[in-house]
Design an enzyme around this catalytic site. Structure first.
Site, PDB file in Angstrom:
ATOM      1  N   HIS A   1      -0.292  11.197  -3.992  1.00 22.41           N
ATOM      2  CA  HIS A   1      -0.468  12.550  -4.540  1.00 22.41           C
ATOM      3  C   HIS A   1       0.639  13.488  -4.070  1.00 22.41           C
ATOM      4  O   HIS A   1       0.823  14.568  -4.648  1.00 22.41           O
ATOM      5  CB  HIS A   1      -1.846  13.113  -4.160  1.00 22.41           C
ATOM      6  CG  HIS A   1      -2.177  12.952  -2.705  1.00 22.41           C
ATOM      7  ND1 HIS A   1      -2.846  11.855  -2.221  1.00 22.41           N
ATOM      8  CD2 HIS A   1      -1.927  13.741  -1.643  1.00 22.41           C
ATOM      9  CE1 HIS A   1      -2.998  11.969  -0.914  1.00 22.41           C
ATOM     10  NE2 HIS A   1      -2.448  13.104  -0.532  1.00 22.41           N
TER      11      HIS A   1
ATOM     12  N   GLU B   1      -2.817   4.993  -1.945  1.00 23.07           N
ATOM     13  CA  GLU B   1      -3.667   5.978  -1.273  1.00 23.07           C
ATOM     14  C   GLU B   1      -3.514   7.266  -2.070  1.00 23.07           C
ATOM     15  O   GLU B   1      -2.400   7.763  -2.259  1.00 23.07           O
ATOM     16  CB  GLU B   1      -3.231   6.217   0.163  1.00 23.07           C
ATOM     17  CG  GLU B   1      -4.142   7.223   0.860  1.00 23.07           C
ATOM     18  CD  GLU B   1      -3.520   7.882   2.080  1.00 23.07           C
ATOM     19  OE1 GLU B   1      -4.275   8.475   2.871  1.00 23.07           O
ATOM     20  OE2 GLU B   1      -2.287   7.821   2.242  1.00 23.07           O
TER      21      GLU B   1
ATOM     22  N   ASP C   1     -11.692   7.022  -1.084  1.00 22.47           N
ATOM     23  CA  ASP C   1     -12.237   7.805   0.028  1.00 22.47           C
ATOM     24  C   ASP C   1     -13.636   8.326  -0.261  1.00 22.47           C
ATOM     25  O   ASP C   1     -14.412   8.568   0.675  1.00 22.47           O
ATOM     26  CB  ASP C   1     -11.306   8.976   0.357  1.00 22.47           C
ATOM     27  CG  ASP C   1     -10.195   8.592   1.326  1.00 22.47           C
ATOM     28  OD1 ASP C   1     -10.230   7.467   1.855  1.00 22.47           O
ATOM     29  OD2 ASP C   1      -9.292   9.409   1.551  1.00 22.47           O
TER      30      ASP C   1
ATOM     31  N   PHE D   1     -16.203   6.794  -1.480  1.00 25.45           N
ATOM     32  CA  PHE D   1     -17.179   5.834  -0.949  1.00 25.45           C
ATOM     33  C   PHE D   1     -17.268   5.977   0.564  1.00 25.45           C
ATOM     34  O   PHE D   1     -18.365   6.014   1.135  1.00 25.45           O
ATOM     35  CB  PHE D   1     -16.787   4.410  -1.336  1.00 25.45           C
ATOM     36  CG  PHE D   1     -17.654   3.353  -0.702  1.00 25.45           C
ATOM     37  CD1 PHE D   1     -18.924   3.106  -1.186  1.00 25.45           C
ATOM     38  CD2 PHE D   1     -17.197   2.616   0.386  1.00 25.45           C
ATOM     39  CE1 PHE D   1     -19.730   2.129  -0.594  1.00 25.45           C
ATOM     40  CE2 PHE D   1     -17.996   1.644   0.980  1.00 25.45           C
ATOM     41  CZ  PHE D   1     -19.265   1.398   0.482  1.00 25.45           C
ATOM     42  N   HIS D   2     -16.118   6.063   1.229  1.00 30.74           N
ATOM     43  CA  HIS D   2     -16.137   6.221   2.690  1.00 30.74           C
ATOM     44  C   HIS D   2     -16.866   7.478   3.103  1.00 30.74           C
ATOM     45  O   HIS D   2     -17.707   7.456   4.015  1.00 30.74           O
ATOM     46  CB  HIS D   2     -14.713   6.273   3.250  1.00 30.74           C
ATOM     47  CG  HIS D   2     -14.683   6.707   4.689  1.00 30.74           C
ATOM     48  ND1 HIS D   2     -14.619   8.045   5.056  1.00 30.74           N
ATOM     49  CD2 HIS D   2     -14.760   5.995   5.847  1.00 30.74           C
ATOM     50  CE1 HIS D   2     -14.660   8.127   6.379  1.00 30.74           C
ATOM     51  NE2 HIS D   2     -14.724   6.905   6.873  1.00 30.74           N
TER      52      HIS D   2
ATOM     53  N   ARG E   1       0.878  -1.172   0.000  1.00 30.63           N
ATOM     54  CA  ARG E   1       0.000   0.000   0.000  1.00 30.63           C
ATOM     55  C   ARG E   1       0.911   1.216   0.000  1.00 30.63           C
ATOM     56  O   ARG E   1       1.775   1.358   0.879  1.00 30.63           O
ATOM     57  CB  ARG E   1      -0.894  -0.016   1.236  1.00 30.63           C
ATOM     58  CG  ARG E   1      -1.907   1.130   1.308  1.00 30.63           C
ATOM     59  CD  ARG E   1      -1.436   2.205   2.250  1.00 30.63           C
ATOM     60  NE  ARG E   1      -2.463   3.188   2.560  1.00 30.63           N
ATOM     61  CZ  ARG E   1      -2.260   4.312   3.221  1.00 30.63           C
ATOM     62  NH1 ARG E   1      -1.053   4.635   3.660  1.00 30.63           N
ATOM     63  NH2 ARG E   1      -3.235   5.151   3.459  1.00 30.63           N
ATOM     64  N   LEU E   2       0.758   2.103  -0.979  1.00 29.44           N
ATOM     65  CA  LEU E   2       1.630   3.262  -1.147  1.00 29.44           C
ATOM     66  C   LEU E   2       0.965   4.481  -0.517  1.00 29.44           C
ATOM     67  O   LEU E   2      -0.080   4.948  -0.972  1.00 29.44           O
ATOM     68  CB  LEU E   2       1.891   3.513  -2.633  1.00 29.44           C
ATOM     69  CG  LEU E   2       2.363   2.300  -3.451  1.00 29.44           C
ATOM     70  CD1 LEU E   2       2.493   2.669  -4.923  1.00 29.44           C
ATOM     71  CD2 LEU E   2       3.693   1.777  -2.902  1.00 29.44           C
ATOM     72  N   ASP E   3       1.584   5.014   0.511  1.00 26.40           N
ATOM     73  CA  ASP E   3       1.005   6.126   1.260  1.00 26.40           C
ATOM     74  C   ASP E   3       0.983   7.407   0.425  1.00 26.40           C
ATOM     75  O   ASP E   3       1.997   7.794  -0.170  1.00 26.40           O
ATOM     76  CB  ASP E   3       1.812   6.353   2.542  1.00 26.40           C
ATOM     77  CG  ASP E   3       1.241   7.452   3.407  1.00 26.40           C
ATOM     78  OD1 ASP E   3       0.099   7.307   3.861  1.00 26.40           O
ATOM     79  OD2 ASP E   3       1.946   8.457   3.607  1.00 26.40           O
TER      80      ASP E   3
ATOM     81  N   GLY F   1      -8.343   7.496  13.396  1.00 26.81           N
ATOM     82  CA  GLY F   1      -7.277   8.082  14.196  1.00 26.81           C
ATOM     83  C   GLY F   1      -7.107   9.566  14.034  1.00 26.81           C
ATOM     84  O   GLY F   1      -6.573  10.241  14.924  1.00 26.81           O
TER      85      GLY F   1
END
Length: 581
Positions: A247, A281, A306, A308-309, A242-244, A382
């Protein structure tokens, strides 16, 4: 043993290994590189000194036994004897589970987490997504301030513990995904700028100067990042990354770093003969990220969604602050748009950004599994002032509705640890900075940030207080009692259905048909022969399915089989999944 280091600006480089110092020589074939041999074995401590300065850890260190500031240690990856015979698990059809090793158990280690992997196999997820493991100051933290991008945080157990964890996961049929951070380096224990131009002032990010992807010296920086990524996949048998915040990877070169990375990962997948994937991400809503390279995209395999969230969260809670404002006007309409089109912002105006955002996603070219859908993540929990989970904001019935929508949507579902039993513990922001000035700056910055949104300073947990981390640890006694046990049973039912019903993993986004009523607060959609109806209102709802015969596969509250008129009566705050016959 051969040692090497990239230090293009140094006039002299020495190696200290097991207390013995020797000068390195310039590599005649690679500009800026220094190399030399020394007697070393697994566990040997070493570091490099530039121009007779202090000894610093290796930028490509495989292990930091004493933390980011200490000497590096040699790791012989051939010493570990793998138990599991693993051929990999691809992304299509997957269900991811985001885990923070430091709070998944009270012990906060990889070995302790491995002992709890049986729970996930029984739950029905397919991949564990570990939050960052690179070394960071202190013992406890989120992991996004790592500095040694090839090493494993020692308090978690170090390299051997990660291999044991991956081995155990693979024995249980679970893939492992690792969260990696390429967009910035941690502020403490970061000696990379001493070695070379790893950062550039040409661009800026929320964390300061940008990682150098396009300025002079960027060839080696890109190779450093790609080498690290491949090492996780090869040496630790990780299945995906998973690539933080991609952007924040500013790159003006014709060949974008992400395309170069995806090319290298696909090549490694072919070499090791098992599926490997990259999940981004991203805040860009740009489908080119997840479009194949042969069709002009960057070739990443999936991205967090995001939109959808945000639509789901606003629908459930009614919150409208910050970026939720764009979804709050008509949350069910927003949810319906994401279910059928992937993005909510696809070139539309964003009031939060005060500009237009995103571009349309071609549903005929982008498969649904390339978008990850979720109701909670480490960020969305968080980064709230008190780290309050969805379980503290809505009823168990609405949690069941959220699970129904997430686990039957046309996306790759992802859960955040503990949500499957409606964990009552918060997940708060915590740090363990050893630098008092940095610790105080983080504490003051966190309180100042939320004070601007109306929070009292005393109500914002102190990130440096050990109790903040302790509060965030999962309580493993909860799943044994209601309402947690009932929610857990519902998650297991839905996940079993997802694996049993092929229509629920159909990658065709265009096949999803949605109906909703904003005022009466219900939404229903169809995927092949599977029908899903969710009633978010407290009172019952009678919904016409448009089909004469359907049987109930799963229901949060008891639901009778629809009659010949195709009407299903859904209790308040409940969801039901049916199959057309």
């Amino acid at each position: 043993m051969q040692f090497e280091v990239w230090a293009p600006q140094a006039g002299r480089v020495t190696l200290q290994c097991d207390g013995v110092t020797r000068a390195l020589e310039r590599d005649p074939e690679r500009a800026g590189w220094w190399r030399g041999e020394a007697d070393a074995r697994d566990g040997s401590r070493y570091g490099f000194a530039l121009d007779d300065g202090p000894v610093r850890p290796d930028p490509c260190s495989r292990r930091q036994p004493d933390g980011p500031d200490g000497l590096s240690a040699v790791v012989d990856h051939e010493r570990y004897e793998w138990r599991a015979r693993w051929r990999g698990r691809p992304l299509p059809g997957a269900v991811l589970y985001e885990m923070h090793v430091g709070t998944y158990t009270r012990e906060g280690t990889l070995d302790a987490a491995a002992e709890r992997l049986g729970h996930l196999a029984e739950l029905g997820v397919t991949h564990v997504q570990l939050m960052p493991l690179c070394p960071f100051p202190g013992t406890h933290g989120w992991g996004y301030e790592g500095v040694s991008l090839w090493a494993v945080h020692e308090p978690y157990g170090g390299p051997e513990a990660l291999k044991r964890f991956v081995d155990r996961a693979h024995e249980l049929g679970l893939g492992v995904v690792l969260d990696v951070v390429h967009n910035h380096f941690g502020p403490s224990g970061n000696y990379l700028p001493l070695f070379g131009p790893y950062l550039t002032d040409r661009h800026h990010t929320p964390w300061g100067a940008a990682v150098n992807l396009d300025a002079p010296g960027s060839d080696e920086v890109r190779a450093f990042l790609i080498g690290s990524a491949l090492a996780w996949l090869r040496d630790y048998r990780i299945d995906g990354l998973r690539l933080d915040a991609v952007h924040a990877l500013v790159d003006t070169r014709a060949l974008h770093f992400l395309e170069e990375l995806s090319t290298a990962v696909d090549a490694l997948a072919a070499e090791v003969d098992r599926p490997l994937f990259l999940v981004a991400e991203t805040d860009l809503n740009d489908p080119r990220l997840i479009t194949s390279r042969d069709k002009g995209g960057l070739g990443l395999h999936a991205q967090w969604n995001d939109d959808f969230h945000h639509a789901l969260h606003t629908t459930l809670t009614g919150e409208s602050q910050g970026y939720y404002a764009d979804f709050a006007r008509a949350p069910l309409a927003g949810l319906a748009k994401t279910l059928t089109g992937g993005y909510f912002h696809d070139g539309t105006y964003s009031s939060f950004r005060e500009r237009h955002h995103g571009r349309p996603l071609d549903r005929t070219r982008v498969a649904g599994h390339r978008l990850l859908g979720y109701s909670q993540t480490h960020d969305q929990v968080g980064n709230r002032a008190q780290g309050d989970r969805l379980s503290s904001l809505v009823s168990p019935g609405l949690l069941a509705c959220a699970a129904t929508l997430t686990l039957t949507a046309p996306f790759t579902p992802m859960l955040f640890m503990g949500e499957e039993w409606a964990a009552g513990t918060p997940w708060q922001f915590f740090t363990d900075h050893t630098d008092p000035e940095l610790a105080d700056a983080v504490r003051r910055g966190r309180r100042r940030e939320f004070a601007a949104h109306g929070w009292k300073e005393e109500d914002v947990p102190d990130p440096q207080d050990p109790a903040t981390r302790d509060r965030s640890c999962l309580d493993w006694s909860e799943p044994e009692r209601d309402p947690h046990a009932r929610v857990l049973t519902w998650y297991r039912q839905l996940l079993a259905l997802r694996h049993e019903q092929p229509d629920l993993t159909d990658p065709d986004l265009a096949d999803t048909k949605v109906a909703y009523d904003e005022e009466r607060r219900w939404i229903a959609f169809r995927r092949g022969d599977v029908l899903v109806a969710v009633n978010l209102a407290p009172e019952p709802a009678a919904l016409s399915l448009g089909v004469p015969h359907a049987r109930v596969l799963a229901a949060w509250e008891p639901v009778e089989t629809p009659g010949a008129d195709g009407v299903v009566h859904v209790p308040g705050e409940s969801g039901v999944v049916l199959l057309q016959e």
